[in-house]
Motif scaffolding. Structure first.
Motif, PDB file in Angstrom:
ATOM      1  N   UNK A 116      75.700  33.728 -24.709  1.00 42.87           N
ATOM      2  CA  UNK A 116      76.276  33.739 -26.056  1.00 42.87           C
ATOM      3  C   UNK A 116      77.187  34.934 -26.267  1.00 42.87           C
ATOM      4  N   UNK A 117      76.613  36.151 -26.235  1.00 41.10           N
ATOM      5  CA  UNK A 117      77.477  37.318 -26.463  1.00 41.10           C
ATOM      6  C   UNK A 117      78.468  37.553 -25.331  1.00 41.10           C
ATOM      7  N   UNK A 118      78.171  37.100 -24.131  1.00 46.18           N
ATOM      8  CA  UNK A 118      79.111  37.293 -23.020  1.00 46.18           C
ATOM      9  C   UNK A 118      80.394  36.522 -23.300  1.00 46.18           C
ATOM     10  N   UNK A 119      80.228  35.303 -23.833  1.00 43.85           N
ATOM     11  CA  UNK A 119      81.450  34.550 -24.130  1.00 43.85           C
ATOM     12  C   UNK A 119      82.177  35.188 -25.312  1.00 43.85           C
ATOM     13  N   UNK A 120      81.428  35.861 -26.204  1.00 43.64           N
ATOM     14  CA  UNK A 120      82.101  36.618 -27.273  1.00 43.64           C
ATOM     15  C   UNK A 120      82.881  37.772 -26.663  1.00 43.64           C
ATOM     16  N   UNK A 121      82.290  38.422 -25.658  1.00 39.30           N
ATOM     17  CA  UNK A 121      82.959  39.543 -25.001  1.00 39.30           C
ATOM     18  C   UNK A 121      84.235  39.059 -24.314  1.00 39.30           C
ATOM     19  N   UNK A 122      84.205  37.850 -23.824  1.00 36.20           N
ATOM     20  CA  UNK A 122      85.368  37.322 -23.128  1.00 36.20           C
ATOM     21  C   UNK A 122      86.365  36.637 -24.064  1.00 36.20           C
ATOM     22  N   UNK A 123      86.141  36.783 -25.346  1.00 35.97           N
ATOM     23  CA  UNK A 123      87.177  36.391 -26.292  1.00 35.97           C
ATOM     24  C   UNK A 123      87.134  34.954 -26.780  1.00 35.97           C
ATOM     25  N   UNK A 124      86.030  34.269 -26.578  1.00 37.18           N
ATOM     26  CA  UNK A 124      85.965  32.879 -27.038  1.00 37.18           C
ATOM     27  C   UNK A 124      85.678  32.848 -28.537  1.00 37.18           C
ATOM     28  N   UNK A 125      86.125  31.803 -29.172  1.00 38.90           N
ATOM     29  CA  UNK A 125      85.718  31.517 -30.536  1.00 38.90           C
ATOM     30  C   UNK A 125      86.367  32.352 -31.628  1.00 38.90           C
ATOM     31  N   UNK A 126      87.547  32.913 -31.389  1.00 46.47           N
ATOM     32  CA  UNK A 126      88.229  33.619 -32.471  1.00 46.47           C
ATOM     33  C   UNK A 126      89.015  32.617 -33.304  1.00 46.47           C
ATOM     34  N   UNK A 127      89.070  32.865 -34.631  1.00 46.51           N
ATOM     35  CA  UNK A 127      89.894  31.968 -35.444  1.00 46.51           C
ATOM     36  C   UNK A 127      91.357  32.067 -35.007  1.00 46.51           C
ATOM     37  N   UNK A 128      92.061  30.943 -35.119  1.00 47.67           N
ATOM     38  CA  UNK A 128      93.436  30.879 -34.619  1.00 47.67           C
ATOM     39  C   UNK A 128      94.403  31.100 -35.786  1.00 47.67           C
ATOM     40  N   UNK A 129      94.361  32.295 -36.385  1.00 54.97           N
ATOM     41  CA  UNK A 129      95.189  32.546 -37.559  1.00 54.97           C
ATOM     42  C   UNK A 129      96.244  33.617 -37.316  1.00 54.97           C
ATOM     43  N   UNK A 130      96.432  33.988 -36.038  1.00 55.01           N
ATOM     44  CA  UNK A 130      97.451  34.988 -35.729  1.00 55.01           C
ATOM     45  C   UNK A 130      97.012  36.411 -36.043  1.00 55.01           C
ATOM     46  N   UNK A 131      95.762  36.579 -36.474  1.00 54.56           N
ATOM     47  CA  UNK A 131      95.301  37.919 -36.856  1.00 54.56           C
ATOM     48  C   UNK A 131      94.401  38.560 -35.794  1.00 54.56           C
ATOM     49  N   UNK A 132      94.327  37.944 -34.620  1.00 57.67           N
ATOM     50  CA  UNK A 132      93.587  38.559 -33.520  1.00 57.67           C
ATOM     51  C   UNK A 132      94.566  38.857 -32.403  1.00 57.67           C
ATOM     52  N   UNK A 133      94.205  39.838 -31.574  1.00 58.44           N
ATOM     53  CA  UNK A 133      94.981  40.043 -30.356  1.00 58.44           C
ATOM     54  C   UNK A 133      94.764  38.836 -29.468  1.00 58.44           C
ATOM     55  N   UNK A 134      95.828  38.324 -28.863  1.00 56.16           N
ATOM     56  CA  UNK A 134      95.604  37.151 -28.007  1.00 56.16           C
ATOM     57  C   UNK A 134      95.165  37.587 -26.616  1.00 56.16           C
ATOM     58  N   UNK A 135      95.515  38.812 -26.237  1.00 52.73           N
ATOM     59  CA  UNK A 135      95.085  39.320 -24.933  1.00 52.73           C
ATOM     60  C   UNK A 135      93.728  39.981 -25.082  1.00 52.73           C
TER      61      UNK A 135
END
Lengths: 345, 397
Positions: free
Chosen positions: B238-257
């Motif tokens: 669960x948290x590992x996939x969070x660490x790898x950047x999964x599941x962010x909202x797609x609103x342009x307000x997160x770093x994509x890298x």
């Protein structure tokens, strides 16, 4: 540039942009099998394909409405150029579109603009400043008799009776020597305005060429990946071996960065022109590198087979450099990127 | 597609001013000096100050100890935290583990911990890697044996960064040595003050402190088990996939890298650029006028631009590897002044380049090595076949 500025990072395509990508993607995939690229060699111009591309609206879409265009943005053009690059289509679209837009901005004759929008007259741009009577190699000048060139005197249209003679070249493009003394010369603009127009057009050429190189690199990579999936050694697929897989992973990474840089640069050029003049150059540097890496890694993945003229990767390898080098040494672009950085700190 | 600035509401503007004022006040020179000295990636005073404002879990509702921030304000906060160089390592691991706590912990324990974690008084670190395990974390050997209502732990973990500043570690243990590799693992939230836990400092030449943690007959109540017995791999994922950047909202307000080190690299590049504008060569010419210097500087600038826009896992390898290659180049471009450390006479901007060169090296390893990520890219982006090795499915000791 402000390192911590609150800005969106939205790379998604809207429905219209998606339609542009899919429409031209389908067109190029259907129209341009690799045999058609080979058949167009060594000149690298397929007149029939050009007509069909014109009919798709590619030559007019990004011209102002007054010049018979649809005011499409550089973002749209980047999407078209990427699809063109995927099949290394033998058409002079990038130079022609950039030169046509420059012609429109510089107040070129309506008659010529109309003919350019309709693809009947192919126009191109000398990418280096003209100094004295020095000749230079100009992309697509072997199929164009209208060459835009900038010198200290201003921005001029050189109209020749015939396109200049083709010079055979590694990338099989319609490259030709441009002699500034040849043809009829009409000055369209002068002074700082002319130089600004010229620099902006060169940046556009680099941006669209970057996009075409992204497409080229993408297809080159796919050839290597598909080979790596099916080829076996010592009882396993070669693609499962890290020595084969990791260079391919590096390549897809470089391409992904190059693609998004072209999008970002195109967005800035369309929405905040002047804010990030370094971005098209950065995109070109990154895309030229990605294409060079992709073509060689993919060819090498295919071993000796990748070194043969029969292998389609040869088409991509020869054009990866054959297209990018027309823009000159990316080192010059890197220096400009550095100059922009120095000015900002 | 949109790279535009964001129009802020008056409330968002006020929040931005507040964040800048607060961070400007709490990020004192003393805090920076503490970080340079300890390499903790953590400062208790700062952490508690953020916690008191709900800024450790800014999206949580105020009544849960968060700040109820909208996405724009969350982004404002993240950018200002980066600008002010707030130490965030333990903030990051605490956030990551919390996702697993909510999913897998005893609800009573979760309810107990939530306000403490939000306030910053309780913090979590990662007990993943065994000394001989490296990136193969599913090969964990630290043993957990059931004893009535308790578990007894024996073994050790490396790279438990922040352990000496945390109350719990998110510990990966082997509970069934006979089961296939991924099916004999169980996760625990182990109190670090339990008898038998010993924390030893490990220093990196990046200036960071991490830890080896030894577990000798450590007794842990079953309530600290997270998820099913032998279901630890799922608990950890669960948290590992969070660490790898999964599941962010797609609103342009997160770093994509999933960038690593790009901020530090840019600080060094900017420092070198300013240095070049004020420094002359022995022949009297300005460094900034040297075309060879500009060519090389431009290459580095292009690599950071590309790092910002290279998506997800690919951005992780791009940013880290171009940082390591590029900062070595930058050292050469600047010359001997680049090795001067903070406080040395003539150090460039407080030793920014010296620091970045040392710091860069770890970025290719922690959080999953660049090789692990290249494997993921090969498999999931390119669709290349997975390499099956003797230890892929079996626990090989």
């Amino acid at each position: 540039m402000e390192r911590f500025e609150l800005r969106l990072q939205d790379f998604s395509l809207d429905d219209d942009q998606q339609a542009v990508r899919e429409g031209f993607g389908d067109f190029f995939t259907k129209e341009v099998p690799s045999s058609r690229v080979r058949d167009a060699e060594p000149l690298g111009f397929d007149a029939d394909l050009w007509q069909r591309l014109v009919a798709m609206g590619a030559t007019s879409m990004a011209l102002p409405e007054a010049a018979g265009g649809d005011d499409a943005t550089l973002v749209d053009l980047v999407l078209v150029a990427e699809e063109l690059g995927k099949v290394v289509a033998p058409v002079p679209l990038v130079s022609h579109v950039v030169a046509s837009r420059l012609l429109a901005r510089a107040g070129g004759a309506a008659e010529l603009l109309t003919a350019a929008a309709g693809g009947e007259r192919i126009v191109t741009l000398a990418l280096q400043p003209v100094v004295g009577s020095n000749r230079q190699l100009v992309p697509d000048a072997a199929v164009s008799r209208d060459v835009l060139a900038w010198s200290a005197d201003g921005l001029a249209l050189h109209t020749l009776a015939e396109p200049a003679a083709h010079v055979p070249n590694q990338g099989s493009t319609p490259l030709a020597w441009f002699d500034p003394a040849a043809g009829e010369r009409t000055v369209l603009a002068s002074g700082p305005e002319a130089e600004a127009l010229f620099r902006a057009a060169v940046a556009e050429w680099k941006l669209l060429t970057a996009a075409a190189l992204v497409g080229l690199a993408d297809s080159a990579l796919n050839l290597g990946v598909e080979f790596a999936k099916s080829r076996r050694t010592l009882g396993v697929s070669i693609g499962s071996l890290q020595g084969v897989a990791f260079p391919l992973a590096d390549v897809v990474t470089e391409i992904a960065g190059a693609r998004n840089l072209t999008y970002k640069a195109a967005w800035y050029a369309s929405h905040e022109p002047g804010a990030r003049p370094d971005l098209p150059l950065a995109a070109f540097v990154q895309a030229a590198h990605a294409a060079t890496e992709s073509a060689w890694v993919s060819a090498h993945t295919q071993g000796g087979l990748g070194f043969t003229v029969e292998a389609d990767i040869s088409l991509f390898f020869l054009r990866a450099k054959g297209w990018s080098v027309l823009g000159g040494d990316p080192g010059a672009d890197r220096r400009q990127v550095a100059a922009a950085l120095l000015a900002s700190v | 597609m949109d790279f535009g600035t964001v129009d802020l509401t008056p409330e968002q503007e006020a929040f931005q001013r507040e964040v800048r004022a607060v961070l400007g006040e709490i990020m004192t020179e003393e805090v920076h000096e503490h970080e340079r000295r300890t390499g903790d990636g953590f400062n208790e005073g700062v952490h508690l100050a953020l916690g008191s404002r709900g800024w450790l879990f800014p999206a949580w509702p105020v009544e849960d100890g968060g700040a109820g921030l909208d996405r724009v304000c969350q982004r404002i906060l993240a950018l200002e935290i980066a600008r002010h160089q707030v130490p965030t390592i333990t903030m990051g691991t605490t956030n990551l583990v919390w996702a697993a706590v909510e999913l897998s912990c005893d609800p009573e324990l979760t309810a107990e911990l939530k306000p403490e974690v939000a306030a910053g008084r309780v913090r979590f670190c990662l007990g993943y890697s065994d000394p001989e395990g490296g990136s193969d974390i599913a090969g964990a050997t630290l043993r957990a044996v059931r004893d009535g209502d308790e578990w007894v732990l024996n073994g050790s973990k490396l790279w438990t960064t922040g352990a000496h500043n945390c109350q719990y570690t998110f510990l990966l243990t082997r509970t069934d040595p006979e089961a296939p590799k991924h099916k004999g693992l169980t996760m625990f939230l182990v109190p670090l003050d339990a008898p038998g836990v010993e924390i030893q400092a490990i220093r990196t030449y990046g200036g960071e402190r991490t830890n080896a943690v030894y577990y000798t007959d450590v007794h842990v109540a079953d309530r600290y088990r997270m998820g099913e017995v032998n279901g630890g791999w799922a608990t950890l994922q669960g948290p590992l996939s969070a660490e790898h950047g999964a599941g962010r909202p797609d609103d342009g307000l997160s770093d994509i890298a999933m960038f690593m080190g790009t901020r530090e690299f840019e600080r060094a590049i900017d420092a070198a650029a300013r240095w070049a504008k004020r420094t002359s060569r022995p022949d009297g010419t300005l460094v900034a006028d040297d075309p060879a210097f500009l060519d090389r500087l431009g290459r580095l600038a292009v690599s950071t631009e590309a790092s910002w826009v290279t998506p997800a896992a690919m951005g992780r390898t791009k940013s880290s590897l171009s940082f390591i290659a590029g900062i070595a180049e930058l050292m050469d471009m600047v010359g001997p002044e680049a090795v001067l450390a903070h406080g040395a006479e003539g150090a460039i901007e407080g030793g920014e380049i010296d620091f970045a060169h040392r710091f860069a090296q770890g970025t290719a390893t922690y959080g999953g090595t660049t090789e692990v990520f290249k494997g993921m890219i090969a498999q999931h982006v390119l669709g290349l076949p997975r390499l099956n090795l003797p230890g892929s499915k079996q626990w090989v000791r």
